[in-house]
Scaffold this motif. Sequence first.
Motif, short mmCIF file in Angstrom:
data_model
loop_
_atom_site.label_atom_id
_atom_site.label_comp_id
_atom_site.label_asym_id
_atom_site.label_seq_id
_atom_site.Cartn_x
_atom_site.Cartn_y
_atom_site.Cartn_z
N ILE A 83 12.40 -49.41 -28.24
CA ILE A 83 12.02 -48.61 -27.07
C ILE A 83 11.71 -49.54 -25.90
N PRO A 84 12.66 -49.69 -24.96
CA PRO A 84 12.37 -50.51 -23.79
C PRO A 84 11.19 -49.94 -23.00
N LYS A 85 10.38 -50.81 -22.41
CA LYS A 85 9.17 -50.37 -21.71
C LYS A 85 9.48 -49.35 -20.61
N ASN A 86 10.53 -49.58 -19.82
CA ASN A 86 10.81 -48.64 -18.74
C ASN A 86 11.19 -47.26 -19.27
N ILE A 87 11.82 -47.21 -20.45
CA ILE A 87 12.18 -45.91 -21.03
C ILE A 87 10.95 -45.24 -21.64
N ALA A 88 10.05 -46.02 -22.22
CA ALA A 88 8.80 -45.45 -22.74
C ALA A 88 8.00 -44.84 -21.60
N ASP A 89 7.90 -45.55 -20.48
CA ASP A 89 7.20 -45.01 -19.31
C ASP A 89 7.88 -43.74 -18.80
N TYR A 90 9.21 -43.78 -18.71
CA TYR A 90 9.97 -42.63 -18.25
C TYR A 90 9.75 -41.42 -19.16
N ALA A 91 9.70 -41.67 -20.47
CA ALA A 91 9.52 -40.58 -21.44
C ALA A 91 8.21 -39.83 -21.20
N ILE A 92 7.15 -40.57 -20.89
CA ILE A 92 5.85 -39.94 -20.64
C ILE A 92 5.92 -39.11 -19.35
N LEU A 93 6.47 -39.69 -18.29
CA LEU A 93 6.57 -38.96 -17.02
C LEU A 93 7.47 -37.74 -17.18
N HIS A 94 8.57 -37.89 -17.91
CA HIS A 94 9.47 -36.77 -18.13
C HIS A 94 8.77 -35.64 -18.88
N THR A 95 7.95 -35.98 -19.86
CA THR A 95 7.23 -34.94 -20.61
C THR A 95 6.30 -34.17 -19.69
N ILE A 96 5.60 -34.87 -18.81
CA ILE A 96 4.71 -34.19 -17.84
C ILE A 96 5.55 -33.29 -16.93
N ALA A 97 6.63 -33.82 -16.38
CA ALA A 97 7.49 -33.04 -15.48
C ALA A 97 8.08 -31.83 -16.21
N HIS A 98 8.46 -32.01 -17.45
CA HIS A 98 9.01 -30.91 -18.26
C HIS A 98 8.00 -29.77 -18.37
N GLU A 99 6.75 -30.11 -18.66
CA GLU A 99 5.72 -29.07 -18.78
C GLU A 99 5.39 -28.44 -17.43
N ILE A 100 5.49 -29.21 -16.35
CA ILE A 100 5.29 -28.65 -15.00
C ILE A 100 6.36 -27.60 -14.72
N TYR A 101 7.61 -27.86 -15.13
CA TYR A 101 8.65 -26.85 -14.92
C TYR A 101 8.45 -25.63 -15.79
N HIS A 102 7.87 -25.79 -16.96
CA HIS A 102 7.49 -24.59 -17.73
C HIS A 102 6.41 -23.82 -16.96
N TYR A 103 5.50 -24.53 -16.33
CA TYR A 103 4.49 -23.87 -15.50
C TYR A 103 5.18 -23.04 -14.40
N PHE A 104 6.17 -23.62 -13.72
CA PHE A 104 6.88 -22.89 -12.66
C PHE A 104 7.53 -21.63 -13.23
N GLN A 105 8.13 -21.73 -14.42
CA GLN A 105 8.74 -20.55 -15.04
C GLN A 105 7.70 -19.47 -15.33
N LEU A 106 6.59 -19.88 -15.90
CA LEU A 106 5.53 -18.91 -16.21
C LEU A 106 4.94 -18.32 -14.94
N ARG A 107 4.69 -19.17 -13.96
CA ARG A 107 4.12 -18.72 -12.69
C ARG A 107 5.01 -17.69 -12.02
N ASP A 108 6.32 -17.93 -12.06
CA ASP A 108 7.29 -17.07 -11.39
C ASP A 108 7.84 -15.97 -12.30
N ASN A 109 7.27 -15.88 -13.52
CA ASN A 109 7.67 -14.86 -14.50
C ASN A 109 9.17 -14.90 -14.78
N LYS A 110 9.69 -16.12 -15.00
CA LYS A 110 11.11 -16.31 -15.29
C LYS A 110 11.31 -16.60 -16.76
N GLU A 111 12.50 -16.31 -17.23
CA GLU A 111 12.86 -16.57 -18.62
C GLU A 111 12.80 -18.08 -18.90
N ILE A 112 12.30 -18.44 -20.08
CA ILE A 112 12.20 -19.84 -20.47
C ILE A 112 13.59 -20.34 -20.86
#
Length: 161
Positions: A83-112
């Motif tokens: 696991i290269p360090k830059n990809i490990a860092d990216y994976a954490i940020l991506h996970t946060i961003a992924h959950e933020i987009y689930h928030y947008f779906q829930l907030r806007d009452n859109k299909e997951i």
Amino acid sequence: MIVIKNEIRKRRKKIEKFIQFLNDNYDIPHMLSLFVHQEPLLKYGNGNCFGVITWNSNNPSGGKKIIHVTNNIEWFRRFEIEIPKNIADYAILHTIAHEIYHYFQLRDNKEIKENWVDNNAHKICSDYLSIDLKNEYLDLMDKIYMTKKEWRNYKFKTIEE
């Protein structure tokens, strides 16, 4: 607004800067509590995951909105996954961003739709980092998911609503 609710031991500054970027650039009218865990995977419902958002769907405008993410993909090195360090860092940020987009779906009452969420999470990370690491990240995730049978004997942190 996203607020970090616990002490972060690894990547604290990177995560804090990313949260500031999200708060400055995206419409997040609700208070989102972010918990960053040191366990490599979280157990939620019937599955294991890197992140999850809990939301009281009976009261979408009120109630607690909580995001849980893992901050420890290095655990997968035990399966001889490099696991290269830059990809490990990216994976954490991506996970946060992924959950933020689930928030947008829930907030806007859109299909997951996981593909839509994932693609937008990659776009946020690419915009934030000014570099596209999507293919390298996806290669790492393919390797990690191939080890799922190895996960059975590990006790993961359980997330409850």
